[in-house]
Design an enzyme around this catalytic site. Structure first.
Site, PDB file in Angstrom:
ATOM      1  N   HIS A 237      55.250  13.482  57.740  1.00  0.00           N
ATOM      2  CA  HIS A 237      54.915  12.881  59.041  1.00  0.00           C
ATOM      3  C   HIS A 237      56.222  12.775  59.821  1.00  0.00           C
ATOM      4  O   HIS A 237      57.295  12.642  59.220  1.00  0.00           O
ATOM      5  CB  HIS A 237      54.331  11.494  58.749  1.00  0.00           C
ATOM      6  CG  HIS A 237      53.766  10.781  59.929  1.00  0.00           C
ATOM      7  ND1 HIS A 237      54.546  10.099  60.826  1.00  0.00           N
ATOM      8  CD2 HIS A 237      52.484  10.620  60.349  1.00  0.00           C
ATOM      9  CE1 HIS A 237      53.769   9.550  61.753  1.00  0.00           C
ATOM     10  NE2 HIS A 237      52.517   9.854  61.487  1.00  0.00           N
TER      11      HIS A 237
ATOM     12  N   ASP B 274      56.931   7.681  50.972  1.00  0.00           N
ATOM     13  CA  ASP B 274      56.146   7.215  52.112  1.00  0.00           C
ATOM     14  C   ASP B 274      54.706   7.058  51.605  1.00  0.00           C
ATOM     15  O   ASP B 274      53.997   8.043  51.384  1.00  0.00           O
ATOM     16  CB  ASP B 274      56.250   8.264  53.227  1.00  0.00           C
ATOM     17  CG  ASP B 274      55.284   8.000  54.374  1.00  0.00           C
ATOM     18  OD1 ASP B 274      54.425   7.103  54.249  1.00  0.00           O
ATOM     19  OD2 ASP B 274      55.386   8.711  55.392  1.00  0.00           O
TER      20      ASP B 274
ATOM     21  N   GLN C 220      49.659   6.863  53.317  1.00  0.00           N
ATOM     22  CA  GLN C 220      48.311   7.405  53.050  1.00  0.00           C
ATOM     23  C   GLN C 220      47.923   7.259  51.580  1.00  0.00           C
ATOM     24  O   GLN C 220      46.869   7.746  51.170  1.00  0.00           O
ATOM     25  CB  GLN C 220      48.249   8.893  53.443  1.00  0.00           C
ATOM     26  CG  GLN C 220      48.537   9.165  54.903  1.00  0.00           C
ATOM     27  CD  GLN C 220      47.443   8.638  55.832  1.00  0.00           C
ATOM     28  OE1 GLN C 220      46.313   8.351  55.424  1.00  0.00           O
ATOM     29  NE2 GLN C 220      47.777   8.482  57.104  1.00  0.00           N
TER      30      GLN C 220
ATOM     31  N   LYS D 198      46.757   0.567  57.888  1.00  0.00           N
ATOM     32  CA  LYS D 198      46.036   1.675  57.239  1.00  0.00           C
ATOM     33  C   LYS D 198      45.349   1.213  55.955  1.00  0.00           C
ATOM     34  O   LYS D 198      44.701   1.985  55.272  1.00  0.00           O
ATOM     35  CB  LYS D 198      47.019   2.817  56.929  1.00  0.00           C
ATOM     36  CG  LYS D 198      47.566   3.501  58.181  1.00  0.00           C
ATOM     37  CD  LYS D 198      48.396   4.688  57.797  1.00  0.00           C
ATOM     38  CE  LYS D 198      49.260   5.197  58.930  1.00  0.00           C
ATOM     39  NZ  LYS D 198      48.530   5.903  59.988  1.00  0.00           N
TER      40      LYS D 198
ATOM     41  N   CYS E 204      51.032  14.152  64.096  1.00  0.00           N
ATOM     42  CA  CYS E 204      52.445  13.764  63.902  1.00  0.00           C
ATOM     43  C   CYS E 204      53.076  14.545  62.763  1.00  0.00           C
ATOM     44  O   CYS E 204      53.865  13.994  61.994  1.00  0.00           O
ATOM     45  CB  CYS E 204      52.585  12.264  63.652  1.00  0.00           C
ATOM     46  SG  CYS E 204      52.227  11.285  65.081  1.00  0.00           S
TER      47      CYS E 204
END
Ligand code: PLP
Length: 404
Positions: free
Chosen positions: A122, A199, A202, A225, A363
């Site tokens: 991202h 990261d 997700q 999220k 993104c």
């Protein structure tokens, strides 16, 4: 117990009509909807518990401080961190990566040093490194991906040099859905003495994350999220790393004492939390994590995997369907294009039918270049989605396809 009807009732927005059609919300990768208990926590916080934290001797301030620090412990337990000192509240994933990019490169990187990222990052895990690259003349190297959308592990090994100072990589791709083999990536990096940032934006909403089992050095994610509020996120860092790194921002909260000559920084984790923290947001995030824990992250994963398999099979029945990302380990994100229909056209027409999907580059422009496309349509699922909603998506795509 996983009861989809009960779960859906927890999310009032799912009962909304869009252009007089029942809402089908498949844009969960961008942000999830909020259960009633999270919204109530925010309301209750402002109505009954609102006072600035940490510096107050009065009752409300102490209660608000306790709630905020309790929320930190909830996060600690949720990702199995060793200590609450390792949990820093940020505005989200983006701010957490910027924090590490800035503090880590200040303390641990010199001109010519290198960071390894991947082709599926991202922008939030590319641009902070580019900013540091420009400031300190560091470079980053990129792990390529296979046709299926998996990382090329052979290439990964070859990217290391004696200049490599950090690996910063996504746990789950927001476009391809690929669940990266992070344990292997971390082991390989650690063999060479290189720390790893993951990261987890997700990943945390969908799979169990145990930062100690992974032995990851930094792990970041966003509250919004994972059924929590916007404006709050988490940076996990191993205590020894966080101790070593300098503060990211200066101001209140992050100091032990200040004179015009010298400032002594506060202890962990407050050293990284300059200014009034989002203490209502933190308690609402903790409520969201407790909500997930009550249902069970593994139960959620089973349900979402069923949705993924069902949707993938049904989408493949559509003429001209191209799915991007067919990794063996995949999370519930499907990016696709249909024939020559532009993704914006498809997204706008699906919207008129009550279906929220995301369109564009998500993104991840460098990944789009890699795939040779401008953008995709992305359907991303959450614990409250159903097979019936997927049927509606399929029928609607067919309707749009026939119009073109
Ligand atoms: N990283 C990944 C993989 C994402 O999917 C996103 C958001 O889409 C981000 C980072 C940025 O998250 P935020 O905007 O909440 O900081």
């Amino acid at each position: 117990m996983f009861n989809i009807d009960t779960i859906r009732k927890d999310f009032p927005i799912l009962g909304e009509k869009i252009y007089n059609k029942p809402l089908v919300y498949f844009d969960n990768g961008a942000t999830t909807q909020k259960p009633r208990c999270v919204v109530e926590k925010i309301e209750q916080g402002y109505y009954t518990l609102n006072a600035n934290i940490h510096r107050g001797v009065h009752y409300l301030s102490q209660k608000a401080t306790e709630a905020h620090e309790e929320a930190r412990k909830t996060v600690q337990t949720f990702i199995n961190a060793r200590s609450a000192r390792e949990i820093v509240f940020t505005r989200g994933t983006t701010e957490a990566i910027n924090l590490i990019a800035s503090s880590f490169s200040d303390e641990c990187m010199e001109e010519g040093d290198e960071v390894i990222i991947s082709a599926m990052e991202h922008h939030s895990n590319i641009v902070p490194w580019q900013i540091q690259a420009a400031r300190k003349n560091i470079t980053f190297k990129v792990i390529p991906i296979t046709e299926k959308g998996e990382l090329c592990l052979d290439s990964y090994q070859k990217l290391f040099s004696d200049k490599t100072k950090l690996v910063s990589i996504t746990h789950v791709s927001n476009v391809l859905g690929t669940v990266n083999p992070v344990k292997v990536l971390i082991e390989e990096a650690h063999k060479r003495g290189v720390p790893v940032l993951l990261d987890g934006a997700q990943a945390v909403p969908h799979i169990q994350v145990d930062v100690q089992a992974l032995d990851v050095d930094f792990y970041v994610f966003s509250g919004h999220k994972i059924y929590g509020p916007t404006g709050i996120g988490v940076l996990y860092g191993k205590e020894e790393w966080l101790e070593k790194l300098p503060p990211y921002q200066g101001g209140g909260e992050m100091i032990a004492s200040v004179s015009f000559e010298k400032t002594v920084f506060n202890e962990l984790p407050f050293k990284f939390e300059a200014g009034t923290p989002d203490y209502i947001g933190s308690t609402a995030l903790a409520e969201a994590l407790n909500y997930i824990s009550r249902i069970g992250i593994n139960q959620i994963a089973v349900h979402e995997n069923e949705l993924l398999s069902y949707a993938t099979a049904r989408l493949k029945e559509i003429e001209g369907m191209r799915i991007f990302g067919e990794a063996k380990e995949k999370s519930c994100v499907i990016s696709f294009l249909v024939g020559h229909i532009h993704h914006y056209d498809m997204g706008m027409l699906l919207d008129r039918l009550g279906i929220a999907v995301r369109t564009g580059h998500h993104c991840a422009e460098p990944l789009m270049h890699e795939l040779g496309i401008e953008g995709t349509i992305r359907a991303s699922f959450a614990l409250y989605n159903t097979k019936e909603e997927i049927d509606t998506l399929i029928e609607s795509i067919e309707r749009v396809r026939k119009m073109f």
